[in-house]
Design a protein around this motif. Structure first.
Motif, PDB file in Angstrom:
ATOM      1  N   VAL A   1       3.889   0.193  -5.200  1.00  8.32           N
ATOM      2  CA  VAL A   1       2.529   0.231  -4.673  1.00  8.32           C
ATOM      3  C   VAL A   1       1.596  -0.552  -5.598  1.00  8.32           C
ATOM      4  O   VAL A   1       1.635  -0.392  -6.821  1.00  8.32           O
ATOM      5  CB  VAL A   1       2.050   1.687  -4.519  1.00  8.32           C
ATOM      6  N   GLY A   2       0.773  -1.397  -5.005  1.00  8.05           N
ATOM      7  CA  GLY A   2      -0.145  -2.217  -5.773  1.00  8.05           C
ATOM      8  C   GLY A   2       0.406  -3.578  -6.130  1.00  8.05           C
ATOM      9  O   GLY A   2      -0.333  -4.455  -6.597  1.00  8.05           O
TER      10      GLY A   2
ATOM     11  N   GLN B   1      -3.424  -6.029   7.937  1.00 12.44           N
ATOM     12  CA  GLN B   1      -2.366  -5.134   7.471  1.00 12.44           C
ATOM     13  C   GLN B   1      -1.210  -5.127   8.477  1.00 12.44           C
ATOM     14  O   GLN B   1      -1.347  -5.564   9.618  1.00 12.44           O
ATOM     15  CB  GLN B   1      -2.910  -3.714   7.303  1.00 12.44           C
TER      16      GLN B   1
ATOM     17  N   ALA C   1       0.828  -1.206   0.000  1.00 11.09           N
ATOM     18  CA  ALA C   1       0.000   0.000   0.000  1.00 11.09           C
ATOM     19  C   ALA C   1       0.866   1.261   0.000  1.00 11.09           C
ATOM     20  O   ALA C   1       0.455   2.307  -0.499  1.00 11.09           O
ATOM     21  CB  ALA C   1      -0.925   0.012   1.210  1.00 11.09           C
TER      22      ALA C   1
ATOM     23  N   VAL D   1      -0.951  -4.528   3.016  1.00 10.48           N
ATOM     24  CA  VAL D   1      -2.367  -4.791   3.274  1.00 10.48           C
ATOM     25  C   VAL D   1      -2.763  -6.122   2.622  1.00 10.48           C
ATOM     26  O   VAL D   1      -2.011  -6.701   1.842  1.00 10.48           O
ATOM     27  CB  VAL D   1      -3.261  -3.645   2.734  1.00 10.48           C
TER      28      VAL D   1
ATOM     29  N   HIS E   1       4.000  -0.384   4.113  1.00  8.05           N
ATOM     30  CA  HIS E   1       2.657  -0.623   4.645  1.00  8.05           C
ATOM     31  C   HIS E   1       2.050  -1.712   3.764  1.00  8.05           C
ATOM     32  O   HIS E   1       1.796  -1.499   2.579  1.00  8.05           O
ATOM     33  CB  HIS E   1       1.824   0.656   4.591  1.00  8.05           C
TER      34      HIS E   1
END
Length: 545
Positions: free
Chosen positions: A514-515, A493, A457, A480, A478
């Motif tokens: 990210v992703g 998370q 994330a 998730v 981070h």
């Protein structure tokens, strides 16, 4: 009647009129176009087979397309547009840096080019060669030769500097220092400042020949001392101590190809600091029985490593020093005591002979030596780099988690490199003790490795190898949608630390985007933080995380 031209006139005429045939001019243009096109074409082909580059490009492309969709749905929300554009620019910058790092031309020519430049007396954007194979760190030189760090114009310039996606820095060290002093005073704790001089302050003669009167400082230094004294904050200045030591023993106080001091010079400072501490505050008679042993260590300097040349070239010799690890009578390495009355906040100057990963020995740093000369326990919070805020953030995070690291403390010694006064981010950081609350963030069972899969994330930015004087860096993620890689059990998370750079090489984790879905092995940070928390760490911008 025509006049015969002399040799000088003929030469001038020939120089001014160069005849190039059409065929030759076409060949030159063709070769030039071929040359400038061959580099991006070759790099594109290489990138097409690189999974890291494809992942990065796909992430950037999907993000850009996604933001277009968001804009059509929320055209009236100006703040949202600015935020999205900022994030897109940040990713574009990250993509450009990755392209630069992965460039085949860079890997092919960087080391030979740097060797050639060194032969001509030049370094790079981070390194200045000095006299007799001494090396100097450019930010150190900027501190000495640059404008006064308290000049109003300079402070305003630094507030406005930086990239659009980066938070503006707070450039005024006096403001942060006064605030920190007041925060500690509310707990009845005294603050001692310890700005540690950089190498060129004590060894300007090794940079350029001339007549100097060390220790040298930035032009705002005298004003800084006056204002600190007016604020009633004790300041322990190692610079005069180091200068006198060098004059007495005729040995340099700093390493030749490294940014840091030599161990014997650091030990002299630690002994004087212990005497200073005893004068400032009355400490309890809680003695510790410690001993020291001698150990020879040989290593490559961090400035040498920033030249990004193969170690096998041996352009600069490895330096050998004698360190003195502090041990208990039971032959165990010294450990910080969280219930001690003194807390040392320090950067790599405190860490260099303490942190094994810096390869200059272990258990022989400033905290250990201070405890030895005080004959008292000492608590430490150390982290390489960013002495202006990094250790205060560590302390703030401890308090926010309900861990009162200031309980029973009478004094905090804040050690930071003097260059931070001119280049550091002196942001104000809260020091509020919070109730310890259960988090909904996942924590693995203590001492167990947990194999998980999750979606990134957010991830902090790792520095490019060679851009900072530290070969290792920890990134923050981070994560998730975490679930067990085997059983599929869902965990939610988590906030994760992991190696982003080791031995001046980026790890696969630094390339995560990210992703992206990634697989990791996790262990509870509380179990290993004593081993890893002192390393340089890049954090996420989200302070709530």
């Amino acid at each position: 009647m025509s006049r015969k031209l002399n040799r000088e006139e003929l030469a001038a005429l020939e120089v001014g009129q160069t005849a190039v045939s059409r065929q030759l001019s076409r060949s030159i243009v063709f070769c030039f176009v071929l040359l400038i096109c061959s580099v991006p074409v070759t790099q594109t082909i290489l990138d097409s087979v690189s999974p890291e580059q494809q992942s990065l490009l796909a992430s950037l492309r999907s993000f850009a397309l996604g933001e277009k969709k968001d804009r059509s749905e929320a055209e009236s929300v100006v703040a949202n547009l600015q935020q999205n554009n900022t994030r897109l620019l940040e990713r574009m910058d990250s993509f450009e840096k990755q392209l630069e790092k992965e460039s085949f031309l860079r890997s092919l020519l960087l080391a030979p080019g740097q060797r050639l430049l060194l032969g001509m007396g030049h370094g790079n954007e981070k390194v200045y060669p000095g006299q007799k194979n001494w090396l100097f760190y450019r930010p150190d030189m900027d501190y000495l030769m640059g404008p006064g760090f308290l000049d109003a114009e300079r402070l305003e310039q630094r507030r406005d500097s930086g990239k659009m996606w980066e938070k503006a820095v707070q450039p005024d060290p006096l403001q942060a220092i006064r605030t920190f002093q007041q925060q500690l005073a509310k707990r009845g704790i005294e603050l001692i400042l310890m700005p540690t001089p950089i190498k060129a302050s004590l060894h300007p003669e090794q940079f350029v020949p001339g007549s100097f009167h060390p220790p040298l400082q930035n032009r705002s230094w005298p004003d800084f001392l006056v204002k600190v004294e007016q604020a009633g904050i004790p300041l322990f200045d190692p610079a005069p101590i180091l200068f006198r030591y060098q004059q007495q023993v005729k040995i340099p106080g700093y390493l030749q190809t490294d940014t840091h001091w030599r161990p014997e010079a650091m030990e002299v400072v630690a002994e004087q600091l212990a005497a200073f501490v005893k004068k400032e505050v009355l400490l309890q008679e809680k003695r510790v029985d410690l001993q020291r042993k001698e150990l020879l260590v040989k290593n490559r300097g961090d400035i040498d490593a920033m030249l990004m040349m193969p170690e096998t070239w041996d352009v600069y010799e490895r330096e050998q020093v004698s360190v003195h690890p502090v041990l208990t009578r039971g032959e165990e390495l010294w450990q910080p005591a969280t219930d001690a009355e003194i807390l040392l906040l320090g950067d790599s100057f405190s860490n260099i002979y303490s942190l094994a990963g810096m390869d200059w020995g272990e258990g022989a740093g400033l905290g250990e030596q201070l405890s030895y000369f005080l004959d008292l326990p000492v608590d430490v919070l150390l982290q390489n780099d960013a002495g202006a805020f990094a250790t205060r953030e560590l302390l703030s995070a401890e308090l926010a988690r309900g861990r009162d690291r200031l309980a029973g403390k009478k004094m905090v010694v804040w050690q930071f490199a003097s260059r931070e006064l001119a280049s550091g981010d002196w942001k104000n950081i809260p020091m509020l003790l919070q109730e310890r609350e259960e988090s909904n963030f996942y924590v693995p069972p203590s001492s167990e490795l947990q194999k998980v899969t999750g979606i990134v994330a957010a991830i902090s930015r790792s520095p490019l190898p060679g851009s900072v004087p530290y070969k290792d860096n920890i990134v923050t993620l981070h994560l998730v949608d975490i679930h067990d890689s085997v059983s599929g059990e869902k965990y939610g998370q988590a906030l994760i630390y992991g190696w982003g750079m080791q031995d001046n090489r980026l790890t696969p984790l630094a390339r995560a985007r990210v992703g992206e879905q990634i697989n990791l092995e996790l262990v509870d940070w509380d179990v290993v933080q004593g081993q890893y928390s002192a390393y340089r760490r890049s954090t996420l911008d989200d302070e709530m995380l």
